[in-house]
Design a protein around this motif. Sequence first.
Motif, PDB file in Angstrom:
ATOM      1  N   LYS A  90       0.772  -1.235   0.153  1.00 53.75           N
ATOM      2  CA  LYS A  90       0.025  -0.066  -0.171  1.00 53.75           C
ATOM      3  C   LYS A  90       0.905   0.994  -0.017  1.00 53.75           C
ATOM      4  CE  LYS A  90      -4.021  -2.102   2.245  1.00 53.75           C
ATOM      5  NZ  LYS A  90      -4.739  -2.234   3.532  1.00 53.75           N
ATOM      6  N   GLU A 120       2.226   1.916  -3.612  1.00 58.15           N
ATOM      7  CA  GLU A 120       1.331   2.492  -4.521  1.00 58.15           C
ATOM      8  C   GLU A 120       0.914   3.779  -4.174  1.00 58.15           C
ATOM      9  OE1 GLU A 120      -2.020  -0.224  -3.593  1.00 58.15           O
ATOM     10  OE2 GLU A 120      -1.268  -1.942  -4.755  1.00 58.15           O
ATOM     11  N   GLN A 140       4.439   5.804  -5.430  1.00 59.49           N
ATOM     12  CA  GLN A 140       4.863   5.698  -6.969  1.00 59.49           C
ATOM     13  C   GLN A 140       4.479   6.689  -7.787  1.00 59.49           C
ATOM     14  OE1 GLN A 140       3.407   1.860  -8.445  1.00 59.49           O
ATOM     15  NE2 GLN A 140       5.126   1.954 -10.287  1.00 59.49           N
TER      16      GLN A 140
END
Length: 86
Positions: A43, A46, A49
């Motif tokens: 998580k 993500e 990124q």
Amino acid sequence: MYVPGNLHDVQHVLIDVGTGYYVEKTVGEARDFFKRKVEFLTKQIEKVQPALQEKYTMKQAVNEMLNQKIQQLAAVNISQTGTVKA
């Protein structure tokens, strides 16, 4: 390095929970701990990124501008002196 060894208690393991702290857990508890850790890190990756991609795009734009400026300065220098200076 390989060091042979024997486990005295195969039902309990020590896991590193961070900053040098270790906790004794059963194999099942350790498996659950690492599963949660992997989910948490996934998580976080993500979330980070998109910002990383934006920063990379900005870096590319800055590099292109710097290269253009260097080429312009080199061209001006050549036209003024007639030679290339390093």
